[in-house]
Scaffold this motif. Structure first.
Motif, PDB file in Angstrom:
ATOM      1  N   ARG A   1       0.852  -1.189   0.000  1.00  0.00           N
ATOM      2  CA  ARG A   1       0.000   0.000   0.000  1.00  0.00           C
ATOM      3  C   ARG A   1       0.880   1.229   0.000  1.00  0.00           C
ATOM      4  NH1 ARG A   1      -3.356  -2.481   4.093  1.00  0.00           N
ATOM      5  NH2 ARG A   1      -2.334  -1.325   5.719  1.00  0.00           N
ATOM      6  N   THR A   2       0.408   2.236  -0.690  1.00  0.00           N
ATOM      7  CA  THR A   2       1.196   3.470  -0.675  1.00  0.00           C
ATOM      8  C   THR A   2       0.586   4.434   0.316  1.00  0.00           C
ATOM      9  OG1 THR A   2       2.025   5.305  -1.980  1.00  0.00           O
ATOM     10  CG2 THR A   2      -0.139   4.437  -2.588  1.00  0.00           C
ATOM     11  N   GLN A   3       1.414   5.299   0.886  1.00  0.00           N
ATOM     12  CA  GLN A   3       0.846   6.340   1.731  1.00  0.00           C
ATOM     13  C   GLN A   3       0.775   7.664   0.968  1.00  0.00           C
ATOM     14  OE1 GLN A   3       2.677   8.400   4.836  1.00  0.00           O
ATOM     15  NE2 GLN A   3       4.750   7.636   4.480  1.00  0.00           N
TER      16      GLN A   3
ATOM     17  N   ASP B   1      -3.667  10.649  -6.795  1.00  0.00           N
ATOM     18  CA  ASP B   1      -3.870  11.508  -7.965  1.00  0.00           C
ATOM     19  C   ASP B   1      -2.883  12.670  -8.044  1.00  0.00           C
ATOM     20  OD1 ASP B   1      -6.010  10.173  -9.122  1.00  0.00           O
ATOM     21  OD2 ASP B   1      -7.422  11.068  -7.723  1.00  0.00           O
ATOM     22  N   LEU B   2      -2.054  12.813  -7.023  1.00  0.00           N
ATOM     23  CA  LEU B   2      -1.211  14.001  -6.974  1.00  0.00           C
ATOM     24  C   LEU B   2       0.227  13.706  -7.353  1.00  0.00           C
ATOM     25  CD1 LEU B   2      -2.433  15.533  -3.637  1.00  0.00           C
ATOM     26  CD2 LEU B   2      -2.942  16.320  -5.935  1.00  0.00           C
ATOM     27  N   PRO B   3       0.902  14.732  -7.895  1.00  0.00           N
ATOM     28  CA  PRO B   3       2.338  14.586  -8.125  1.00  0.00           C
ATOM     29  C   PRO B   3       3.058  14.276  -6.808  1.00  0.00           C
ATOM     30  CG  PRO B   3       1.506  16.581  -9.132  1.00  0.00           C
ATOM     31  CD  PRO B   3       0.394  16.015  -8.327  1.00  0.00           C
TER      32      PRO B   3
ATOM     33  N   HIS C   1      -4.194  22.979   3.896  1.00  0.00           N
ATOM     34  CA  HIS C   1      -3.353  22.225   2.966  1.00  0.00           C
ATOM     35  C   HIS C   1      -4.118  21.017   2.406  1.00  0.00           C
ATOM     36  CE1 HIS C   1       1.083  21.108   2.021  1.00  0.00           C
ATOM     37  NE2 HIS C   1       0.285  20.801   1.027  1.00  0.00           N
TER      38      HIS C   1
ATOM     39  N   ILE D   1       1.862  17.511   7.952  1.00  0.00           N
ATOM     40  CA  ILE D   1       1.296  16.505   8.866  1.00  0.00           C
ATOM     41  C   ILE D   1       2.282  16.219   9.998  1.00  0.00           C
ATOM     42  CG2 ILE D   1       0.692  14.055   9.066  1.00  0.00           C
ATOM     43  CD1 ILE D   1      -0.627  14.266   6.323  1.00  0.00           C
TER      44      ILE D   1
ATOM     45  N   ASP E   1       5.049  17.497   0.350  1.00  0.00           N
ATOM     46  CA  ASP E   1       4.747  18.779   0.999  1.00  0.00           C
ATOM     47  C   ASP E   1       3.660  18.628   2.065  1.00  0.00           C
ATOM     48  OD1 ASP E   1       6.608  20.064  -0.491  1.00  0.00           O
ATOM     49  OD2 ASP E   1       5.198  20.962  -1.922  1.00  0.00           O
ATOM     50  N   LEU E   2       2.659  17.784   1.760  1.00  0.00           N
ATOM     51  CA  LEU E   2       1.591  17.583   2.731  1.00  0.00           C
ATOM     52  C   LEU E   2       2.126  16.860   3.975  1.00  0.00           C
ATOM     53  CD1 LEU E   2      -1.362  17.948   3.430  1.00  0.00           C
ATOM     54  CD2 LEU E   2      -1.879  15.846   2.224  1.00  0.00           C
ATOM     55  N   LEU E   3       3.012  15.895   3.754  1.00  0.00           N
ATOM     56  CA  LEU E   3       3.597  15.178   4.892  1.00  0.00           C
ATOM     57  C   LEU E   3       4.424  16.120   5.773  1.00  0.00           C
ATOM     58  CD1 LEU E   3       4.521  11.848   3.118  1.00  0.00           C
ATOM     59  CD2 LEU E   3       2.909  12.117   5.005  1.00  0.00           C
TER      60      LEU E   3
ATOM     61  N   TRP F   1      -0.549  10.274  -2.058  1.00  0.00           N
ATOM     62  CA  TRP F   1      -1.874  10.593  -2.585  1.00  0.00           C
ATOM     63  C   TRP F   1      -1.912  10.245  -4.077  1.00  0.00           C
ATOM     64  CZ3 TRP F   1      -0.097  12.307   1.867  1.00  0.00           C
ATOM     65  CH2 TRP F   1      -1.010  12.505   2.904  1.00  0.00           C
TER      66      TRP F   1
ATOM     67  N   ARG G   1      -1.184  12.889  14.177  1.00  0.00           N
ATOM     68  CA  ARG G   1      -2.273  13.869  14.161  1.00  0.00           C
ATOM     69  C   ARG G   1      -3.540  13.210  14.643  1.00  0.00           C
ATOM     70  NH1 ARG G   1      -1.394  19.273  13.304  1.00  0.00           N
ATOM     71  NH2 ARG G   1       0.452  19.518  12.006  1.00  0.00           N
TER      72      ARG G   1
ATOM     73  N   GLU H   1       3.825  16.900  -4.118  1.00  0.00           N
ATOM     74  CA  GLU H   1       2.725  17.442  -3.316  1.00  0.00           C
ATOM     75  C   GLU H   1       2.434  16.566  -2.102  1.00  0.00           C
ATOM     76  OE1 GLU H   1      -0.374  19.463  -4.857  1.00  0.00           O
ATOM     77  OE2 GLU H   1       0.580  19.991  -6.753  1.00  0.00           O
TER      78      GLU H   1
ATOM     79  N   ARG I   1      -0.184   7.640  -9.351  1.00  0.00           N
ATOM     80  CA  ARG I   1      -0.796   6.510 -10.056  1.00  0.00           C
ATOM     81  C   ARG I   1      -0.060   6.152 -11.339  1.00  0.00           C
ATOM     82  NH1 ARG I   1      -3.809   9.973 -13.675  1.00  0.00           N
ATOM     83  NH2 ARG I   1      -4.481  11.749 -12.441  1.00  0.00           N
TER      84      ARG I   1
ATOM     85  N   PRO J   1       2.171  12.159 -11.273  1.00  0.00           N
ATOM     86  CA  PRO J   1       1.151  11.674 -10.339  1.00  0.00           C
ATOM     87  C   PRO J   1       1.469  10.242  -9.914  1.00  0.00           C
ATOM     88  CG  PRO J   1       0.119  12.616 -12.289  1.00  0.00           C
ATOM     89  CD  PRO J   1       1.580  12.546 -12.563  1.00  0.00           C
TER      90      PRO J   1
END
Lengths: 330, 267
Positions: free
Chosen positions: A108-110, A114-116, B10, A127, A122-124, A112, B103, A119, A157, A155
């Motif tokens: 499983r991937t953590q 649909d996203l590059p 975000h 988080i 950056d979100l991680l 996202w 979180r 990104e 996927r 992306p």
């Protein structure tokens, strides 16, 4: 002795599984009255890992590997027993513990979907509350080690499995965890990607002292990476030793592989057992306690016309498979 | 507080960007929502065209209820989608990934899926609300303005609480929870009309057990300046929305119990 980085002491975890009865009537009965079966997923599991150790954690499916990882990462609360990861009780300090560990699931991937890739990174950062300076340093370092920069704008996927795994490894390490749990990190990868992933794990462990727990079914991973191997079955640790000791304990046997000059010959010797033969190549087996390797080889080379010959250990798969058989794990 | 909010922002931007990847689906989705909710309101218009009024409630008054509830619900709808999927997340093991992150699970679920197409409902509700105020004689004192804002916010929190309840149930059962939709979507539908038109047991249930009436009916009476046919005081009408907030806090507490159950059973 220094304080262990990971301490697990007599951890017990049982699950109650609802019994399903067959047929429509059974399903109906199940709604009214359920019967439960108790399964001991972990039965007094104990071990200690020092900072910077890299240990292979193996066992058949359902043996308790992932339950152990879930307890260590604070997802599951055990029934009883003691556990500390870097001085914290994982289930009591889930959030603090989570900030200090990295977990990669090969299946499983953590990231996202649909996203590059960039990104997700950056979100991680947000988080895990990584400071922007530290984040950029960690990201660039990981990118350099695994050649990720060309993948940043793709992306997830659209990534190949190998590319995705490299990105997933990086994603789990952006916050500089001191412990890394890897669950089947090489599953489904092509040979080149496998080597790249192994090489990266090794460097991470050697150069940065990250403690790594590696669960895998790929014995080449174990052989390439782990000095120490823990084997779990039926919720108990069956063996915890170096790979060599494990081998020695399960079997003392060696393999003797001979390439004959003349394919009509059959090798007969009281100290060797025949395993298999394909063309000119004969696989034999002997016990080095019963006969000295050097003596055996000189005896055979004197008697037969031999092109080439070598001695090796039985493959690790066989060792593990024998250990499972001993404990009736199948 | 600032940090979770930054993370939420975000999450939202991420969610928007991945939805933008499917532009046609996004545009059609928003239009669908707008049309769907518009048709719903046309139904109310048709009803009033035929019967003139609902008990003693005028079309404009019912439109105010309808608009305000839709605005509050649209806000919830943008936050709550993740809680609809807790069952799936648990089944697939994705929920464990949330527990692996440093979180709160609630924040991660709220950020999980920001659905832009819900703007359709928001604008439709807002439009109906504004339209109704043209025909209503509302005394917009600062207190009434504040009460309106509080009602929308508390209403949204209350509805969010309902969705959190449904998500929480998934920790105990992985069966489909269609029945629970009676409470959420059914209740939200019901709250689009003045509580006074319903039967006593229904009113009691949606006031005392699930304080749906508290977050819409009572404060809206105070905003409209109408005495309550059920006889509640103005002071109560002003404080009623906070029961919605209380319900939300209670839902978070029950969520924590559910989470504890999940973490000890792992199912």
């Amino acid at each position: 002795m220094p304080v262990p980085h990971i301490l697990v002491e007599n951890i017990v975890k049982t699950f109650r599984i609802a019994q399903r009865r067959s047929g429509l009537w059974g399903a109906f009965q199940g709604v009214l009255r359920r019967e439960y079966r108790t399964i001991k997923a972990l039965d007094r599991v104990s071990f200690e890992l020092a900072q910077g150790e890299l240990v292979g954690y193996i066992g058949p499916n359902g043996a308790g590997k992932s339950t152990t990882v879930k307890v260590l990462s604070g997802i599951l609360v055990p029934d009883s027993g003691r556990c500390e990861v870097d001085g914290r009780v994982p289930w009591r300090n889930r959030i603090a513990n989570a900030a200090n560990i990295g977990v990669v699931f090969g299946q499983r991937t953590q990231l996202w979907w649909d996203l590059p890739v960039i990104e997700s990174f950056d979100l991680l950062r947000d988080i895990y509350r990584i400071g922007s300076g530290e984040y950029e340093r960690a990201r660039d370092e990981l990118a350099a080690l695994m050649d990720l920069e060309p993948l940043y704008d793709i992306p997830v996927r659209q990534l190949s499995l190998g590319q995705r795994m490299r990105c997933d490894l990086a994603a789990a390490l952006l916050h500089a965890p001191s412990v890394l749990f890897l669950d089947e990190p090489t599953i489904g990868l092509d040979a080149v990607s496998k080597l790249a992933v192994r090489d990266f794990i090794k460097r991470l462990n050697r150069e940065r002292g990250v403690t790594v727990v590696l669960t895998t079914h790929d014995m080449d991973d174990i052989e390439a990476l782990c000095e120490r191997v823990m084997v779990i079955g039926h919720g108990s640790i069956l063996s915890d030793s170096t790979l060599d000791d494990l081998r020695a304990r399960v079997t003392r046997e060696r393999r003797l592989i001979i390439d004959l000059l003349d394919d009509g010959q059959a090798i007969e010797d009281p100290d060797v057992d025949f395993i298999s033969r394909s063309g000119n190549r004969v696989h034999l087996q002997f016990d080095p306690d019963r006969v000295q390797t050097a003596a055996l080889i000189s005896r055979i080379t004197a008697k037969y016309a031999i092109k080439d010959l070598y001695v090796e250990n039985p493959p690790i798969e066989e060792i593990i498979s024998r250990l499972y058989d001993e404990h009736e794990l199948r | 507080m600032a940090n979770p909010l930054a993370l939420y922002t975000h999450y939202v931007s991420i969610s928007l960007r991945s939805q933008m990847q499917y532009r046609v689906s996004f545009i059609l989705g928003t239009m669908g929502q707008l049309l769907g909710t518009a048709v719903e309101f046309i139904g109310i218009l048709a009803l009033f065209d035929r019967f003139g009024s609902l008990s003693q409630w005028s079309l404009a008054e019912v439109a105010f209820f309808y608009g305000l509830v839709n605005v509050a619900f649209a806000v919830t709808d943008m936050l709550s989608r993740g809680f609809d999927h807790v069952g799936d997340l648990v089944r697939t093991g994705e929920f464990d990934r949330m527990l692996l992150r440093p979180r709160s699970t609630v924040l991660q679920l709220i950020g999980q899926e920001f659905t832009l197409k819900r703007f359709g409902r928001f604008f439709q509700g807002g439009g109906v609300l504004l339209w109704s105020t043209l025909y209503l004689d509302i005394a917009w004192s600062p207190a009434v303005v504040a009460l309106t804002a509080v009602t929308v916010i508390c209403g949204a929190c209350f509805f969010l609480g309902l969705f959190i309840n449904i998500g929480t149930l998934s920790f105990w059962t992985t069966e489909t929870l269609e029945l629970m939709n009676v409470l959420t979507y059914g209740g939200i539908e019901a709250s689009k009309y003045p509580l006074a038109i319903y039967r006593t047991w229904f009113r009691r249930f949606f006031t005392m057990v699930i304080p749906m009436g508290c977050v819409t009916y009572f404060p809206i009476l105070a905003i409209l300046g109408r005495p309550d046919p059920l006889g509640t005081s103005l002071a109560f009408q002003y404080t009623a929305p906070f029961f919605g907030l209380l319900y939300f806090v209670l839902s978070l507490f029950i969520w924590r119990l559910g989470l504890r159950h999940y973490r000890s059973t792992g199912s």
